[in-house]
Design a protein around this motif. Structure first.
Motif, PDB file in Angstrom:
ATOM      1  N   VAL A   9      50.619  27.232  47.906  1.00 43.78           N
ATOM      2  CA  VAL A   9      51.584  27.022  46.821  1.00 43.78           C
ATOM      3  C   VAL A   9      50.959  26.080  45.791  1.00 43.78           C
ATOM      4  O   VAL A   9      50.627  24.936  46.115  1.00 43.78           O
ATOM      5  CB  VAL A   9      52.901  26.413  47.359  1.00 43.78           C
ATOM      6  CG1 VAL A   9      53.878  26.152  46.211  1.00 43.78           C
ATOM      7  CG2 VAL A   9      53.537  27.330  48.393  1.00 43.78           C
ATOM      8  N   LEU A  10      50.773  26.567  44.579  1.00 45.23           N
ATOM      9  CA  LEU A  10      50.169  25.739  43.536  1.00 45.23           C
ATOM     10  C   LEU A  10      51.232  24.856  42.883  1.00 45.23           C
ATOM     11  O   LEU A  10      52.275  25.345  42.446  1.00 45.23           O
ATOM     12  CB  LEU A  10      49.498  26.608  42.467  1.00 45.23           C
ATOM     13  CG  LEU A  10      48.407  27.571  42.951  1.00 45.23           C
ATOM     14  CD1 LEU A  10      47.590  28.079  41.763  1.00 45.23           C
ATOM     15  CD2 LEU A  10      47.496  26.916  43.979  1.00 45.23           C
ATOM     16  N   ALA A  11      50.946  23.577  42.858  1.00 47.09           N
ATOM     17  CA  ALA A  11      51.925  22.628  42.309  1.00 47.09           C
ATOM     18  C   ALA A  11      51.246  21.388  41.752  1.00 47.09           C
ATOM     19  O   ALA A  11      51.760  20.279  41.847  1.00 47.09           O
ATOM     20  CB  ALA A  11      52.920  22.232  43.397  1.00 47.09           C
ATOM     21  N   ALA A  12      50.049  21.595  41.172  1.00 47.20           N
ATOM     22  CA  ALA A  12      49.292  20.431  40.712  1.00 47.20           C
ATOM     23  C   ALA A  12      49.490  20.128  39.231  1.00 47.20           C
ATOM     24  O   ALA A  12      49.137  19.050  38.768  1.00 47.20           O
ATOM     25  CB  ALA A  12      47.805  20.629  41.006  1.00 47.20           C
ATOM     26  N   GLY A  13      50.044  21.096  38.505  1.00 44.97           N
ATOM     27  CA  GLY A  13      50.175  20.941  37.049  1.00 44.97           C
ATOM     28  C   GLY A  13      51.130  19.817  36.683  1.00 44.97           C
ATOM     29  O   GLY A  13      51.964  19.399  37.473  1.00 44.97           O
ATOM     30  N   GLN A  14      50.979  19.351  35.455  1.00 50.81           N
ATOM     31  CA  GLN A  14      51.762  18.186  35.019  1.00 50.81           C
ATOM     32  C   GLN A  14      53.176  18.549  34.578  1.00 50.81           C
ATOM     33  O   GLN A  14      54.108  17.785  34.804  1.00 50.81           O
ATOM     34  CB  GLN A  14      51.037  17.487  33.870  1.00 50.81           C
ATOM     35  CG  GLN A  14      51.699  16.172  33.469  1.00 50.81           C
ATOM     36  CD  GLN A  14      50.798  15.313  32.627  1.00 50.81           C
ATOM     37  OE1 GLN A  14      49.837  15.790  32.031  1.00 50.81           O
ATOM     38  NE2 GLN A  14      51.083  14.030  32.586  1.00 50.81           N
ATOM     39  N   GLY A  80      42.115  24.744  36.595  1.00 49.81           N
ATOM     40  CA  GLY A  80      42.510  26.150  36.597  1.00 49.81           C
ATOM     41  C   GLY A  80      43.046  26.613  37.940  1.00 49.81           C
ATOM     42  O   GLY A  80      42.858  25.970  38.975  1.00 49.81           O
ATOM     43  N   THR A  81      43.730  27.760  37.889  1.00 48.23           N
ATOM     44  CA  THR A  81      44.396  28.277  39.093  1.00 48.23           C
ATOM     45  C   THR A  81      43.389  28.640  40.192  1.00 48.23           C
ATOM     46  O   THR A  81      43.672  28.459  41.381  1.00 48.23           O
ATOM     47  CB  THR A  81      45.255  29.506  38.748  1.00 48.23           C
ATOM     48  OG1 THR A  81      44.471  30.413  37.948  1.00 48.23           O
ATOM     49  CG2 THR A  81      46.485  29.114  37.950  1.00 48.23           C
ATOM     50  N   GLY A  82      42.208  29.139  39.771  1.00 46.43           N
ATOM     51  CA  GLY A  82      41.174  29.465  40.760  1.00 46.43           C
ATOM     52  C   GLY A  82      40.662  28.206  41.441  1.00 46.43           C
ATOM     53  O   GLY A  82      40.497  28.157  42.669  1.00 46.43           O
ATOM     54  N   HIS A  83      40.452  27.175  40.653  1.00 41.35           N
ATOM     55  CA  HIS A  83      40.001  25.890  41.165  1.00 41.35           C
ATOM     56  C   HIS A  83      41.040  25.303  42.134  1.00 41.35           C
ATOM     57  O   HIS A  83      40.683  24.721  43.168  1.00 41.35           O
ATOM     58  CB  HIS A  83      39.751  24.942  39.977  1.00 41.35           C
ATOM     59  CG  HIS A  83      39.224  23.603  40.359  1.00 41.35           C
ATOM     60  ND1 HIS A  83      40.025  22.477  40.333  1.00 41.35           N
ATOM     61  CD2 HIS A  83      38.003  23.200  40.776  1.00 41.35           C
ATOM     62  CE1 HIS A  83      39.302  21.436  40.716  1.00 41.35           C
ATOM     63  NE2 HIS A  83      38.069  21.846  40.992  1.00 41.35           N
ATOM     64  N   ALA A  84      42.297  25.491  41.783  1.00 42.10           N
ATOM     65  CA  ALA A  84      43.378  24.991  42.642  1.00 42.10           C
ATOM     66  C   ALA A  84      43.342  25.674  44.005  1.00 42.10           C
ATOM     67  O   ALA A  84      43.389  25.013  45.049  1.00 42.10           O
ATOM     68  CB  ALA A  84      44.735  25.198  41.967  1.00 42.10           C
ATOM     69  N   VAL A  85      43.262  26.993  44.006  1.00 38.32           N
ATOM     70  CA  VAL A  85      43.231  27.732  45.275  1.00 38.32           C
ATOM     71  C   VAL A  85      41.980  27.355  46.071  1.00 38.32           C
ATOM     72  O   VAL A  85      42.027  27.222  47.300  1.00 38.32           O
ATOM     73  CB  VAL A  85      43.291  29.256  45.016  1.00 38.32           C
ATOM     74  CG1 VAL A  85      43.014  30.041  46.297  1.00 38.32           C
ATOM     75  CG2 VAL A  85      44.664  29.641  44.457  1.00 38.32           C
ATOM     76  N   GLY A 102      54.794  26.628  42.677  1.00 35.35           N
ATOM     77  CA  GLY A 102      55.918  25.714  42.827  1.00 35.35           C
ATOM     78  C   GLY A 102      56.920  25.788  41.702  1.00 35.35           C
ATOM     79  O   GLY A 102      58.067  25.344  41.846  1.00 35.35           O
ATOM     80  N   ASP A 103      56.504  26.380  40.581  1.00 39.40           N
ATOM     81  CA  ASP A 103      57.424  26.466  39.439  1.00 39.40           C
ATOM     82  C   ASP A 103      57.910  27.901  39.210  1.00 39.40           C
ATOM     83  O   ASP A 103      58.397  28.230  38.139  1.00 39.40           O
ATOM     84  CB  ASP A 103      56.768  25.898  38.168  1.00 39.40           C
ATOM     85  CG  ASP A 103      55.464  26.582  37.817  1.00 39.40           C
ATOM     86  OD1 ASP A 103      55.043  27.502  38.551  1.00 39.40           O
ATOM     87  OD2 ASP A 103      54.853  26.203  36.803  1.00 39.40           O
ATOM     88  N   VAL A 104      57.776  28.732  40.241  1.00 41.98           N
ATOM     89  CA  VAL A 104      58.364  30.087  40.200  1.00 41.98           C
ATOM     90  C   VAL A 104      59.311  30.173  41.398  1.00 41.98           C
ATOM     91  O   VAL A 104      58.967  30.699  42.456  1.00 41.98           O
ATOM     92  CB  VAL A 104      57.265  31.173  40.249  1.00 41.98           C
ATOM     93  CG1 VAL A 104      57.873  32.577  40.157  1.00 41.98           C
ATOM     94  CG2 VAL A 104      56.253  30.961  39.121  1.00 41.98           C
ATOM     95  N   ASN A 168      50.594  39.754  34.587  1.00 35.96           N
ATOM     96  CA  ASN A 168      50.312  39.112  35.863  1.00 35.96           C
ATOM     97  C   ASN A 168      51.405  38.078  36.158  1.00 35.96           C
ATOM     98  O   ASN A 168      51.669  37.188  35.353  1.00 35.96           O
ATOM     99  CB  ASN A 168      48.947  38.415  35.771  1.00 35.96           C
ATOM    100  CG  ASN A 168      48.635  37.591  37.005  1.00 35.96           C
ATOM    101  OD1 ASN A 168      49.083  37.927  38.106  1.00 35.96           O
ATOM    102  ND2 ASN A 168      47.883  36.518  36.820  1.00 35.96           N
ATOM    103  N   THR A 169      52.028  38.211  37.314  1.00 35.22           N
ATOM    104  CA  THR A 169      53.013  37.192  37.705  1.00 35.22           C
ATOM    105  C   THR A 169      52.308  35.967  38.271  1.00 35.22           C
ATOM    106  O   THR A 169      52.910  34.909  38.409  1.00 35.22           O
ATOM    107  CB  THR A 169      53.946  37.726  38.813  1.00 35.22           C
ATOM    108  OG1 THR A 169      53.154  37.950  39.990  1.00 35.22           O
ATOM    109  CG2 THR A 169      54.643  39.004  38.392  1.00 35.22           C
ATOM    110  N   GLY A 170      51.042  36.133  38.627  1.00 27.81           N
ATOM    111  CA  GLY A 170      50.285  35.060  39.268  1.00 27.81           C
ATOM    112  C   GLY A 170      50.311  35.190  40.787  1.00 27.81           C
ATOM    113  O   GLY A 170      49.434  34.695  41.483  1.00 27.81           O
TER     114      GLY A 170
END
Ligand code: UD1
Ligand code: CA
Length: 455
Positions: A9-14, A80-85, A102-104, A168-170
């Motif tokens: 689950v990506l949730a690092a963005g500000q 970036g999302t790739g870096h996050a994963v 985390g924001d969807v 793309n929904t991501g």
């Protein structure tokens, strides 16, 4: 490949556009932080583990999710999302990996399960959605055979690519082996200088791995939140969904767009809920319960055929059934009403047992008290339960009658069938069937001249 599943689950963005001290994914939707909606849905897929990628507000997030069986990966810089994963690669197992955000928050379990079913060594899964206004989204490029071949980010897209409406929904899924193979190949050679997760689509094509696409049942499932307006939009969509479910379950709503559920509300048949009500935590309403307009009910159980009249506020209380509450009643934690007990207007109760058929009809405070059955509390009666240091209890036994405007100075008890005269200050116990009275005798001066105004 094992059948096991790891969820990222990506949730690092500000979440800068929320303009808030709170990390974006902790903003509440239907009373629950967005990321918790995602994690609850994720847990419904029985994953081996869930990895939450945190960055901005990481400590706050760790704390806010401390009770959940999730692990955290820290992404110090948002590249970036790739870096996050990629931050989670070492923790991943040997089965499938599902990437969520985390924001969807409103993504549904069934949609994800269907996507995961398409995934194997030969094929990854990508959730796409067709948008009337695809602005900001990555666009899906398909090859001549109609297979998804690439995702082009808005900022990297040509005019022709910008005209594509499949987005793309991501959300995507693949095997851990594929992800481990592809992540090291990502480059940040693009308009944003970021490592795009979306580049795996091209890598899949290069490796002869198919890309199966699936769509959510409704667009709202894949809608992300970047600002408070989008947050409010999702809140409405979520509430609409709850309202529809309630109606399908046999609940009458005066207006499905004017009820808010921030937790779980379970209802028997023929419950009626008027406009403007808010339900928080776990609320259970028995068959035939009626809730008047503008009530707030939190963590409460109301038995069958109870009526809560308008503007009442109930919290951590239990009503056994056939109770009449309000209008303007405030039931505070620890209030327990036996069958057919009544709590009327401008009455506050706290930590109080009210026996069967007992009535507190007007303008009272009953706290730290146990009332038997058939008790009548006159208007304006209060339990003086607090001496400034300690709380004390009041006991009023079956069929006692407390006259209006009585102060019951706890600890004190009023016996069975006893009567207290109006206006009394009761500081000593009243015996069964006795009359307790502290009223000063009334005096009279005959033909008393009223004071005259002096000029
Ligand atoms: C991303 C997709 C885009 C898709 C869109 C759907 C990429 C490159 N693009 O774009 O194709 O249409 O989502 O909403 O994936 N995040 C991190 N760490 C980072 C970067 C992002 O955790 O380093 C998180 C963010 O907190 C956010 C999510 O990933 O929750 C998406 O990131 P964001 O930058 O908003 O991606 P988009 O540009 O919207
Ligand atoms: Ca986004």
């Amino acid at each position: 490949m094992h059948d096991e599943l790891d969820i990222v689950v990506l949730a690092a963005g500000q979440g800068t556009r929320m303009r808030s001290r709170l990390p974006k994914v902790l903003h509440k939707l239907a009373g629950k932080p967005m990321v918790r909606h995602v994690l609850d849905t994720a847990s419904g897929l029985n994953p081996r583990q869930t990895q939450v990628v945190i960055g901005h507000g990481g400590d706050t997030l760790r704390e806010a999710l401390a009770d959940l069986p999730v692990r955290f990966s820290f992404q110090a810089e948002q590249k970036g999302t790739g870096h996050a994963v990629a931050q989670t690669l070492e923790q991943l197992g040997h089965g499938k990996v599902l990437v969520l955000y985390g924001d969807v928050p409103l993504i549904r379990r069934d949609t994800l399960a269907a996507l995961l079913e398409r995934v194997d060594e030969e094929q990854m899964g990508l959730l796409t959605v067709t948008m009337d206004n695809p602005d900001g989204y990555g666009r899906i490029k398909r090859d001549a055979a109609g297979n998804a071949a690439a995702i082009v980010e808005q900022k990297d897209a040509s005019a022709a690519e910008l005209a594509l409406t499949e987005c793309n929904t991501g959300i995507m899924a693949m095997t851990a082996a594929q992800l481990k193979r592809w992540m090291p190949r990502l480059s940040a050679d693009n308009a944003q200088g970021e490592y795009y997760l979306t580049d795996v689509i091209t890598m899949a094509a290069d490796d002869g791995v198919g890309v199966a696409t699936a769509q959510p049942a409704t667009r709202v499932e894949v809608q992300g939140v970047n600002n408070r307006a989008q947050m409010a939009e999702l809140e409405r969509a979520c509430q609409r969904g709850y309202a529809e479910q309630l109606m399908a379950d046999g609940v009458a709503l005066a207006d499905p767009s004017r009820v808010d559920v921030r937790g779980t509300l379970s209802c028997g048949h023929d419950v009626f809920i008027d406009v403007g009500c808010v339900f928080e935590g776990d609320v259970s309403l028995g068959e035939g319960v009626q809730v008047g307009p503008y009530c707030v009910i939190r963590d409460a159980t109301l038995g069958a055929d109870s009526v809560v009249a308008s503007h009442s506020v109930l919290e951590h209380c239990v009503a056994a059934g056939r109770n009449a509450i309000g209008p303007y009643a405030r039931l505070r934690p620890g209030t327990r009403l036996a069958v057919a007990a009544k709590v009327g207007n401008f009455v506050e109760t706290k930590n109080a047992d009210v026996g069967e058929g007992s009535k507190i009809n007007h303008l009272s405070y009953i706290g730290d008290a146990a009332l038997g059955s058939g008790v009548n509390i006159g208007a304006g009666t209060i339990t003086c339960n607090y001496d400034g240091v300690n709380k004390h209890r009041t006991r009023i036994d079956d069929h006692a009658f407390i006259g209006s405007n009585t102060s019951l100075v706890a600890p004190v008890s009023v016996g069975q069938g006893a009567t207290v005269g109006a206006g009394s200050t009761i500081a000593r116990d009243v015996s069964d069937h006795a009359l307790g009275l502290t009223r000063a005798p009334q005096r009279e001066k005959a033909d008393w001249p009223r004071p005259q105004k002096r000029d």
